[in-house]
Design an enzyme around this catalytic site. Structure first.
Site, PDB file in Angstrom:
ATOM      1  N   ASP A   1       1.115  -1.304   0.268  1.00 57.16           N
ATOM      2  CA  ASP A   1      -0.246  -0.189  -0.331  1.00 57.16           C
ATOM      3  C   ASP A   1       0.957   1.338   0.095  1.00 57.16           C
ATOM      4  OD1 ASP A   1      -2.448   1.759   0.182  1.00 57.16           O
ATOM      5  OD2 ASP A   1      -2.945  -0.448   0.971  1.00 57.16           O
TER       6      ASP A   1
ATOM      7  N   GLU B   1     -10.052   2.669  -5.245  1.00 54.38           N
ATOM      8  CA  GLU B   1      -9.493   4.202  -5.198  1.00 54.38           C
ATOM      9  C   GLU B   1      -8.602   5.239  -5.666  1.00 54.38           C
ATOM     10  OE1 GLU B   1     -11.046   4.314  -0.559  1.00 54.38           O
ATOM     11  OE2 GLU B   1      -8.535   3.715  -0.833  1.00 54.38           O
TER      12      GLU B   1
ATOM     13  N   TYR C   1     -16.173  -4.310   8.196  1.00 55.96           N
ATOM     14  CA  TYR C   1     -15.457  -3.950   7.624  1.00 55.96           C
ATOM     15  C   TYR C   1     -14.790  -3.679   9.388  1.00 55.96           C
ATOM     16  CZ  TYR C   1     -13.936  -2.240   3.341  1.00 55.96           C
ATOM     17  OH  TYR C   1     -13.431  -2.116   1.789  1.00 55.96           O
TER      18      TYR C   1
ATOM     19  N   HIS D   1      -2.558   3.312  -5.093  1.00 54.04           N
ATOM     20  CA  HIS D   1      -1.950   2.843  -3.767  1.00 54.04           C
ATOM     21  C   HIS D   1      -0.451   2.581  -3.697  1.00 54.04           C
ATOM     22  CE1 HIS D   1      -5.777   3.244  -1.163  1.00 54.04           C
ATOM     23  NE2 HIS D   1      -6.381   2.406  -2.431  1.00 54.04           N
TER      24      HIS D   1
END
Length: 758
Positions: A193, A328, A419, A264
């Site tokens: 990441d 993302e 989550y 990421h």
């Protein structure tokens, strides 16, 4: 009738595309044993099997492995079997007639115990069930019973983020061992990441020597003695990865590795700047949290790098499924790069979303050419993806619905309920993480069969997974508390097709926690423990309001400092207590204590102090539970704050006789990458009186009744106290609004607690 088994994930021999024959439920046990997950069919019989002198017998190597697992678990649990001649046996048998990659049959009779399956995995899971049965009894005998079992889903997973915070090998092993106890079979390992790269790639050694390390923001990243920066991080060697994979395989758990692309990617770009899509790439691994803009350059050199990384994943990991991320990926850098825009034109792509689709297709095709299968987050559905690509649905269940209707296999892992970085209760004793509450019951009752799908389309849902992202989960202890017992809950809903009933499930969940505790494993017991709120009364007494967040069992209390027992008074309504009373409370399920007792010495001052975590946040834009900025090795307090609007409300504060206000405050770097949302962050601007904590009366537009300068606390890492006088005497009960007036968003000031002083 048991529903037919759903389609299973093609990850290992234990996770194959098979269909389970329906299993009839005969004479179901009226009070089933405390098993988790609940088997498909449990039938009570007459008689019992004596465990005294019982021996373990196995037909072949796979059966012996299952028998050894049972023996090991019993020994670790303090219930070892001591074989003796001419006594009964527990037999592990291979039975090809049992259909299903993970199915098994267990029969307990007076003459002996027979555990049979057609696969090694089935025998292994049967051993886990038998272990639970033995621990549920007195250790002398097993009641006669017949169990026919197989899972509802073939993918029953936990995702561990080792990129944001690195966990040691021993922790990974412990997690795997624990997953196997409740028949979880997939560990999704997030290895890269913005904040860390944990995978060694021989052709690119700087990925780990540079990308595997970072300097934390603020005091956390500075050695308090030398004043020099301290780096944090680490990476796994090839030998360690192979050892972890073998350890998991022995427990019938497949490890699905993830390297997130094209976003990421900051850690790898810091190691190799030529991977960047911008002319001014970051020179260091990120220590910010959030969505960073750094995307890999999707040119041929960048793709060659990605293929080398995939080669290494395929060389190390036997999993048929490789996770390539895709989430993302903000496209600002791609849109601003002329060379990338020219590449899009050459490829005939209309926008950057289609470029990501092309990029994903290249990676998925590369994996397919090598006999592997790509899985990505649901963002990759924004453009056409290869037909055999799998989708992991995290932005709710919509991605799973879209994927299944398009013919893609999918795994449900929807935020926020699946989550695990969300907290489990409103208690101020919860670990750091996100501020939304995902309770055990909320996860248990989550929708796992989207009604928008037909029966055939639902066959594309391969399974369920919970995810632990570790931005704010700094330690292994925190990780355990965030994962467990919610991973136990996931194990239940992913294995059994039985109708869900919280009242019958919660005792079995407590039983699983007790078994795990017997083996020395940690869980979050905070939701089982009482919380207390205290307010003054007109007669001078103090009113105590108790609550147990999860609502399991009965709260009992004492008023003399002694520990509660099952015969102690049950709490049913607020208590009016005299000053000096020592109140102790604990929850009980029957005679069994739950969690630990909580004790309060009741004084008037207790009713005039409230923590920021027990106050109400003014807004819920991005609520987080954050540790303050204490130095490395120091004690770090945990604060609840909305980082988009640091503001707290104390409802009904008693202000009679109050002349001063004291506040315990902390601060930390504002290291949150919010992108365009940064303009929405609300910070009160400091006035002529400088930076200060402001307390307003009745509402956040009310008059300022106290202004406490922040300067005395600004150079102190961790929590410190500031104090100031009330502007004028105030009577009665009022709401208070607490904010920080400052020159900018950095640092982020947080309220630990507020005290009203007479």
């Amino acid at each position: 009738m048991r529903k037919p088994q759903r389609k299973l994930a093609p990850a290992t021999a234990a996770v194959m595309l098979l269909t389970m024959t329906a299993v009839p439920v005969r004479a179901a046990v009226s009070s089933p044993p405390a098993l988790l997950p609940l088997p498909a069919s449990v039938t009570e019989e007459d008689g019992s099997f004596s465990l005294a002198g019982a021996s373990l017998q196995a037909d072949d190597a796979g059966a012996r492995a299952a028998a050894d697992r049972l023996g090991s678990l019993l020994k670790r649990s303090g219930r070892p079997l001591i074989p003796a001649a001419q006594h009964g046996s527990i037999r592990f048998l291979r039975d090809p007639s049992i259909s299903g990659a993970e199915a098994y049959r267990l029969t307990v009779a007076a003459a002996g115990v027979t555990l049979s399956a057609s696969t090694d995995a089935g025998l292994y899971y049967g051993a886990e069930t038998l272990w639970q049965l033995i621990l549920a009894g007195d250790g002398k005998a097993l009641p006669a019973i017949r169990i026919a079992d197989a899972p509802a889903y073939g993918w029953r997973g936990v995702m561990l983020d080792s990129a944001r915070h690195f966990q040691p090998v021993n922790y990974i092993r412990e997690l795997i061992d624990r997953m196997a106890m409740v028949k979880l079979n997939t560990l999704h390992w997030h290895l890269t990441d913005d904040q860390g790269w944990r995978l060694p790639v021989p052709a690119y050694p700087r990925l780990t020597s540079v990308g595997g390390w970072r300097h934390e923001a603020g005091a956390e990243g500075i050695d308090p003695d030398s004043g020099k920066p301290v780096r944090s991080g680490g990476f796994y060697t090839e030998a360690e990865i192979r050892e972890i994979i073998a350890y998991a395989a022995n427990r019938h758990i497949v490890i699905v590795p993830e390297v997130d692309m094209p976003g990421h990617f900051t850690a790898s770009i810091a190691a190799y700047p030529w991977l960047a899509s911008t002319p001014n790439p970051p020179a260091a691994t990120a220590n910010d949290w959030g969505i960073l803009p750094n995307l890999i350059n999707p040119n041929e050199r960048g793709l060659a790098f990605c293929e080398a990384v995939l080669d290494q994943l395929m060389r190390l990991f036997p999993s048929k499924v490789i996770h390539i991320g895709g989430d993302e990926a903000t496209k600002d850098q791609w849109n601003a790069n002329p060379a990338i825009q020219a590449q899009m034109k050459t490829l005939g792509l209309k926008d950057a979303e289609e470029l990501q689709g092309w990029f994903t297709g290249r990676l998925a095709g590369y994996l397919a050419a090598h006999g592997r299968r790509a899985i990505g987050w649901d963002e990759i559905l924004a453009a056409p993806v290869p037909g055999d690509a799998m989708i992991m649905s995290w932005r709710g269940s919509d991605g799973a619905v879209t994927a299944a209707k398009a013919g893609h296999d999918t795994v449900l892992a929807p935020a926020p309920v699946f989550y695990l970085d969300n907290r489990q209760s409103a208690s101020d004793n919860e670990p750091p993480g996100r501020g939304e509450i995902v309770s055990w019951r909320r996860l248990y009752e989550a929708e796992t069969a989207p009604p928008a799908l037909s029966g055939d389309e639902r066959a594309h849902i391969l399974g369920l997974q919970v995810n632990l992202w570790t931005e704010h989960v700094r330690t292994a202890e925190y990780a355990d508390r965030m994962i467990w017992p919610r991973a136990d809950v996931l194990a239940e809903i992913a294995w059994t097709s039985a109708p869900r009933d919280w009242q019958s499930f919660s005792p079995r969940l407590l039983g699983a926690m007790a078994r795990e505790r017997k083996l020395g494993f940690r869980s979050d017991v905070t939701p089982l423990e009482p919380t207390g709120r205290f307010t003054g009364t007109d007669g001078g007494a103090i009113k105590a309001v108790l609550e147990q967040p999860v609502g399991i069992g009965t709260l009992r209390y004492t008023l003399d400092g002694s520990a509660p027992v099952p015969a102690s008074p049950a709490y049913s309504e607020p208590l009016d207590l005299a000053a000096g009373t020592v109140l102790t409370a604990q929850a009980f399920a029957g005679s069994e204590p739950l969690g630990s007792p909580r004790t309060w010495t009741v004084f008037t001052a207790l009713s005039r102090t409230l923590s920021g975590g027990d106050m109400q946040l003014c807004t819920q834009n991005l609520p987080l539970r954050l540790e303050d900025d204490a130095p490395t090795g120091g004690v770090r307090r945990i604060h609840t704050v909305d980082v988009m609007h640091p503001c707290w409300n104390w409802h009904g504060a008693a202000l009679d006789g109050v002349t001063r206000i004291a506040a315990d405050v902390g601060h930390r770097p504002y290291n949150f990458s919010l992108g365009a949302a940064m303009v929405k962050v609300r910070i009160e601007q400091a006035g002529n009186d400088g930076e200060a904590l402001k307390v307003r009366l009745d509402n956040c537009d009310g008059p300022v009744i106290a202004s406490l300068p922040l300067a005395p606390a600004s150079t102190i890492a961790g929590v410190s106290r500031i104090e100031g006088a009330l502007s004028a005497p105030i009577t009665g009960h009022h709401d208070l609004c607490i904010t920080f007036a400052q020159k900018g968003v950095d640092p982020l000031w947080v309220l630990d607690r507020l005290t009203l002083k007479p």
